[in-house]
Design an enzyme around this catalytic site. Structure first.
Site, PDB file in Angstrom:
ATOM      1  N   LYS A  46      -5.657   1.205  -1.826  1.00 27.58           N
ATOM      2  CA  LYS A  46      -4.582   1.185  -2.836  1.00 27.58           C
ATOM      3  C   LYS A  46      -4.615  -0.131  -3.598  1.00 27.58           C
ATOM      4  O   LYS A  46      -4.501  -0.162  -4.824  1.00 27.58           O
ATOM      5  CB  LYS A  46      -3.210   1.368  -2.172  1.00 27.58           C
ATOM      6  CG  LYS A  46      -2.987   2.746  -1.582  1.00 27.58           C
ATOM      7  CD  LYS A  46      -2.935   3.809  -2.663  1.00 27.58           C
ATOM      8  CE  LYS A  46      -2.729   5.200  -2.113  1.00 27.58           C
ATOM      9  NZ  LYS A  46      -2.995   6.261  -3.072  1.00 27.58           N
ATOM     10  N   TYR A  68      -6.692   2.167   4.413  1.00 29.17           N
ATOM     11  CA  TYR A  68      -5.942   2.982   3.438  1.00 29.17           C
ATOM     12  C   TYR A  68      -5.240   2.068   2.433  1.00 29.17           C
ATOM     13  O   TYR A  68      -5.356   2.236   1.217  1.00 29.17           O
ATOM     14  CB  TYR A  68      -4.927   3.876   4.168  1.00 29.17           C
ATOM     15  CG  TYR A  68      -3.852   4.448   3.265  1.00 29.17           C
ATOM     16  CD1 TYR A  68      -4.155   5.410   2.317  1.00 29.17           C
ATOM     17  CD2 TYR A  68      -2.523   4.000   3.352  1.00 29.17           C
ATOM     18  CE1 TYR A  68      -3.174   5.918   1.477  1.00 29.17           C
ATOM     19  CE2 TYR A  68      -1.537   4.500   2.526  1.00 29.17           C
ATOM     20  CZ  TYR A  68      -1.861   5.460   1.581  1.00 29.17           C
ATOM     21  OH  TYR A  68      -0.880   5.957   0.748  1.00 29.17           O
ATOM     22  N   SER A 100       1.308   2.400  -3.045  1.00 30.43           N
ATOM     23  CA  SER A 100       2.162   2.542  -1.860  1.00 30.43           C
ATOM     24  C   SER A 100       2.763   1.200  -1.469  1.00 30.43           C
ATOM     25  O   SER A 100       2.138   0.145  -1.650  1.00 30.43           O
ATOM     26  CB  SER A 100       1.302   3.061  -0.702  1.00 30.43           C
ATOM     27  OG  SER A 100       1.984   2.932   0.525  1.00 30.43           O
TER      28      SER A 100
HETATM   29  P1  NAD Z   1      -1.052  14.902  -0.032  1.00 36.19           P
HETATM   30  O1  NAD Z   1      -2.195  14.766   0.915  1.00 36.19           O
HETATM   31  O2  NAD Z   1      -0.051  15.950   0.238  1.00 36.19           O
HETATM   32  O3  NAD Z   1      -1.615  15.106  -1.525  1.00 36.19           O
HETATM   33  C1  NAD Z   1      -2.829  14.561  -1.950  1.00 36.19           C
HETATM   34  C2  NAD Z   1      -3.622  15.655  -2.640  1.00 36.19           C
HETATM   35  O4  NAD Z   1      -4.871  15.133  -3.101  1.00 36.19           O
HETATM   36  C3  NAD Z   1      -3.957  16.814  -1.696  1.00 36.19           C
HETATM   37  O5  NAD Z   1      -3.569  18.024  -2.298  1.00 36.19           O
HETATM   38  C4  NAD Z   1      -5.466  16.737  -1.521  1.00 36.19           C
HETATM   39  O6  NAD Z   1      -6.036  18.002  -1.320  1.00 36.19           O
HETATM   40  C5  NAD Z   1      -5.901  16.066  -2.808  1.00 36.19           C
HETATM   41  N1  NAD Z   1      -7.150  15.294  -2.748  1.00 36.19           N
HETATM   42  C6  NAD Z   1      -7.476  14.310  -1.865  1.00 36.19           C
HETATM   43  N2  NAD Z   1      -8.700  13.823  -2.143  1.00 36.19           N
HETATM   44  C7  NAD Z   1      -9.134  14.481  -3.251  1.00 36.19           C
HETATM   45  C8  NAD Z   1     -10.333  14.415  -4.030  1.00 36.19           C
HETATM   46  N3  NAD Z   1     -11.320  13.575  -3.726  1.00 36.19           N
HETATM   47  N4  NAD Z   1     -10.455  15.247  -5.086  1.00 36.19           N
HETATM   48  C9  NAD Z   1      -9.473  16.128  -5.399  1.00 36.19           C
HETATM   49  N5  NAD Z   1      -8.345  16.238  -4.698  1.00 36.19           N
HETATM   50  C10 NAD Z   1      -8.171  15.423  -3.630  1.00 36.19           C
HETATM   51  O7  NAD Z   1      -0.370  13.470  -0.153  1.00 36.19           O
HETATM   52  P2  NAD Z   1       1.001  13.053  -0.851  1.00 36.19           P
HETATM   53  O8  NAD Z   1       1.939  12.661   0.207  1.00 36.19           O
HETATM   54  O9  NAD Z   1       1.399  14.066  -1.843  1.00 36.19           O
HETATM   55  O10 NAD Z   1       0.534  11.724  -1.568  1.00 36.19           O
HETATM   56  C11 NAD Z   1       0.096  11.713  -2.914  1.00 36.19           C
HETATM   57  C12 NAD Z   1      -0.372  10.301  -3.257  1.00 36.19           C
HETATM   58  O11 NAD Z   1       0.681   9.383  -3.014  1.00 36.19           O
HETATM   59  C13 NAD Z   1      -1.551   9.826  -2.407  1.00 36.19           C
HETATM   60  O12 NAD Z   1      -2.407   9.064  -3.234  1.00 36.19           O
HETATM   61  C14 NAD Z   1      -0.893   8.938  -1.369  1.00 36.19           C
HETATM   62  O13 NAD Z   1      -1.762   7.933  -0.904  1.00 36.19           O
HETATM   63  C15 NAD Z   1       0.248   8.342  -2.166  1.00 36.19           C
HETATM   64  N6  NAD Z   1       1.366   7.909  -1.316  1.00 36.19           N
HETATM   65  C16 NAD Z   1       1.939   8.802  -0.451  1.00 36.19           C
HETATM   66  C17 NAD Z   1       2.967   8.389   0.383  1.00 36.19           C
HETATM   67  C18 NAD Z   1       3.596   9.344   1.365  1.00 36.19           C
HETATM   68  O14 NAD Z   1       4.250   8.900   2.286  1.00 36.19           O
HETATM   69  N7  NAD Z   1       3.457  10.659   1.210  1.00 36.19           N
HETATM   70  C19 NAD Z   1       3.435   7.075   0.317  1.00 36.19           C
HETATM   71  C20 NAD Z   1       2.847   6.193  -0.593  1.00 36.19           C
HETATM   72  C21 NAD Z   1       1.802   6.630  -1.411  1.00 36.19           C
HETATM   73  C1  UD1 Z   2       3.286   4.853   7.318  1.00 43.44           C
HETATM   74  C2  UD1 Z   2       1.998   4.097   7.079  1.00 43.44           C
HETATM   75  C3  UD1 Z   2       2.023   3.539   5.660  1.00 43.44           C
HETATM   76  C4  UD1 Z   2       2.259   4.665   4.632  1.00 43.44           C
HETATM   77  C5  UD1 Z   2       3.571   5.375   4.995  1.00 43.44           C
HETATM   78  C6  UD1 Z   2       3.874   6.529   4.092  1.00 43.44           C
HETATM   79  C7  UD1 Z   2       1.334   3.289   9.302  1.00 43.44           C
HETATM   80  C8  UD1 Z   2       1.139   2.101  10.161  1.00 43.44           C
HETATM   81  N1  UD1 Z   2       1.865   3.057   8.074  1.00 43.44           N
HETATM   82  O1  UD1 Z   2       4.304   3.923   7.160  1.00 43.44           O
HETATM   83  O2  UD1 Z   2       0.814   2.891   5.371  1.00 43.44           O
HETATM   84  O3  UD1 Z   2       2.354   4.128   3.333  1.00 43.44           O
HETATM   85  O4  UD1 Z   2       3.457   5.864   6.345  1.00 43.44           O
HETATM   86  O5  UD1 Z   2       2.923   7.534   4.226  1.00 43.44           O
HETATM   87  O6  UD1 Z   2       1.001   4.399   9.667  1.00 43.44           O
HETATM   88  N2  UD1 Z   2       8.019   6.566  13.819  1.00 43.44           N
HETATM   89  C9  UD1 Z   2       8.344   6.915  15.102  1.00 43.44           C
HETATM   90  N3  UD1 Z   2       7.756   8.028  15.644  1.00 43.44           N
HETATM   91  C10 UD1 Z   2       6.862   8.804  14.949  1.00 43.44           C
HETATM   92  C11 UD1 Z   2       6.547   8.443  13.627  1.00 43.44           C
HETATM   93  C12 UD1 Z   2       7.139   7.303  13.082  1.00 43.44           C
HETATM   94  O7  UD1 Z   2       9.138   6.236  15.758  1.00 43.44           O
HETATM   95  O8  UD1 Z   2       6.356   9.793  15.508  1.00 43.44           O
HETATM   96  C13 UD1 Z   2       8.664   5.381  13.223  1.00 43.44           C
HETATM   97  C14 UD1 Z   2       7.683   4.300  12.823  1.00 43.44           C
HETATM   98  O9  UD1 Z   2       7.419   3.431  13.893  1.00 43.44           O
HETATM   99  C15 UD1 Z   2       8.424   3.630  11.666  1.00 43.44           C
HETATM  100  C16 UD1 Z   2       9.224   4.783  11.027  1.00 43.44           C
HETATM  101  O10 UD1 Z   2       9.306   5.794  12.037  1.00 43.44           O
HETATM  102  O11 UD1 Z   2       9.328   2.670  12.134  1.00 43.44           O
HETATM  103  C17 UD1 Z   2       8.573   5.372   9.794  1.00 43.44           C
HETATM  104  O12 UD1 Z   2       7.238   5.738  10.120  1.00 43.44           O
HETATM  105  P1  UD1 Z   2       6.292   6.513   9.083  1.00 43.44           P
HETATM  106  O13 UD1 Z   2       6.982   7.713   8.576  1.00 43.44           O
HETATM  107  O14 UD1 Z   2       4.960   6.703   9.747  1.00 43.44           O
HETATM  108  O15 UD1 Z   2       6.168   5.514   7.858  1.00 43.44           O
HETATM  109  P2  UD1 Z   2       5.699   3.970   7.812  1.00 43.44           P
HETATM  110  O16 UD1 Z   2       5.581   3.386   9.156  1.00 43.44           O
HETATM  111  O17 UD1 Z   2       6.607   3.286   6.860  1.00 43.44           O
END
Ligand code: NAD
Ligand code: UD1
Length: 348
Positions: A157, A153, A129
């Protein structure tokens, strides 16, 4: 012969979109997921969308911390590569329960790496991430920037990235790609799969979408005094289908080259403020999003967006979609599924 890909966390938001692209790309896919943050309904929808190719998908409900289950799975199927999404991802929850995050994310990954090694499957794509960059000194963020995650978190990573680098350094047969996602938003254009967070959404767009469908009265805007064009935070939003395609590009790189262990940003390289994002969503959805201004959210950063050069050059991948398309697809998913994969009665 089609390649067999194991997708951990494949029932989740990014996983389900990637699994669909894999099926459409001709891969065989096995998903392992404990469904802690997802629903099997997402997989039924993926199958419908994959149509004739749906028979190439199977699902095992199991936890990555259950090493025996992993071992059993690898004993029964020979995988060519693993895409590893499974993990917990709430920053706020990780601050409350750091042990849970280390156990689930780090221990789960250690198990996976060990079992893969024992069974001779040494190709991995891992979901990292942009959170590992913390508050960067400058933008765009390049892959060489120092890592300074600011919450448990993000630390999981960074730890997993370090572990992957060690594993590959000690055994040169491994090929590993670490993908640092920026802010994934949007949904599949069909509106049949999308993000369905449990409880109150932490992230901007899932929250906006719930305001738009009438589930929440307003959006709280965290901070309007940042040093940005309108005072609100800047992020690099990326369409989830573009992100999914980035994984196919990474897999190809693993299969075709001796890559060792490499890291790539997956973003668009463009920064968008919170206000710009909300305005774009209002325009495409025709829905007013009432705003309540609040102070900065603890742990938030001012401006983060990606340098995309390395992924473009080496993975031959570039995001195609802009924020209008992201908002349009997000709204299509939300309006067709206002309560996600469930009904109002199940949720509220
Ligand atoms: P998500 O929660 O929708 O998907 C994660 C999946 O992993 C879920 O289906 C959950 O049930 C499963 N899971 C969690 N722990 C597990 C375990 N111990 N064993 C088996 N299954 C397990 O999240 P996402 O948004 O699809 O994210 C996927 C990956 O990408 C995650 O590792 C997350 O940290 C990373 N990531 C997400 C974002 C984002 O904003 N969505 C940003 C950066 C990185
Ligand atoms: C958040 C996480 C980051 C993670 C990313 C994607 C925190 C501090 N950081 O980042 O670790 O990798 O999500 O999952 O939680 N915002 C509002 N109102 C809301 C929600 C968000 O104003 O209700 C604003 C936030 O202040 C930010 C922007 O929207 O400026 C994006 O927020 P968000 O979607 O939570 O993503 P990140 O802050 O980038």
């Amino acid at each position: 012969m089609s390649k067999n890909i194991l997708v951990t966390g494949g029932a989740g938001y990014i996983g389900s979109h990637t699994v669909l692209q894999l099926l459409l790309g001709g891969y065989n896919v096995v998903i392992i997921d404990n469904l802690v943050n997802s629903s099997e309904i997402a997989l039924d929808r993926v199958k419908q969308l994959a149509s004739d190719l749906s028979h190439n998908l199977s699902f095992i409900k199991a936890d990555l911390r259950d090493k025996e289950a992993l071992d059993k799975l690898f004993s029964s199927t020979k995988f060519d590569a693993v895409i590893h999404f499974a993990g917990l991802k709430s920053v706020a929850e990780s601050v409350q329960k750091p042990e849970l995050y280390y156990d689930n994310n780090v221990t789960g990954t250690n198990n996976l790496l060990e079992v893969m090694s024992v069974h001779g499957c040494k190709m991995l794509v891992f979901s990292s991430s942009a959170t590992v960059y913390g508050w960067p000194e400058k933008v765009p963020c390049t892959e060489e920037f120092p890592l300074s995650p600011t919450n448990p978190y993000g630390q999981t990573k960074r730890d997993i990235e370090d572990r992957c680098r060690d594993v590959q350094r000690l055994d040169g047969e491994w090929k590993i790609i670490l993908l640092r996602y920026f802010n994934p938003v949007g949904a599949h254009p069909s509106g049949d799969i999308g993000e369905d967070p449990r409880g109150i959404p932490n992230n901007l767009m899932p929250y906006v979408q719930q305001v738009a469908v009438g589930r929440r009265p307003h959006l709280t805007m965290y901070g309007s005094d940042y040093n940005t064009k309108d005072g609100t935070g800047v992020r690099d939003y990326i369409h989830v289908v573009d992100l999914a395609d980035g994984h196919i590009a990474a897999l190809k790189k693993l299969f075709d080259t001796d890559i060792g262990c490499e890291v790539y940003n997956l973003g668009t390289g463009k920064g968008t403020t919170v206000l710009e994002m909300v305005t774009a969503f209002e325009k495409t959805s025709g829905k007013k999003i009432p705003l309540v201004m609040a102070g900065r959210r603890s742990g938030d950063v001012e401006v983060v967006y990606a340098s995309t050069e390395k992924a473009e050059l080496e993975l031959n991948w570039k995001a195609k979609y802009g924020i209008e398309k992201m908002c349009r697809d997000q709204w299509n998913w939300a309006s067709k599924n206002p309560y996600g994969y469930y009904s109002a009665d199940d949720k509220e």
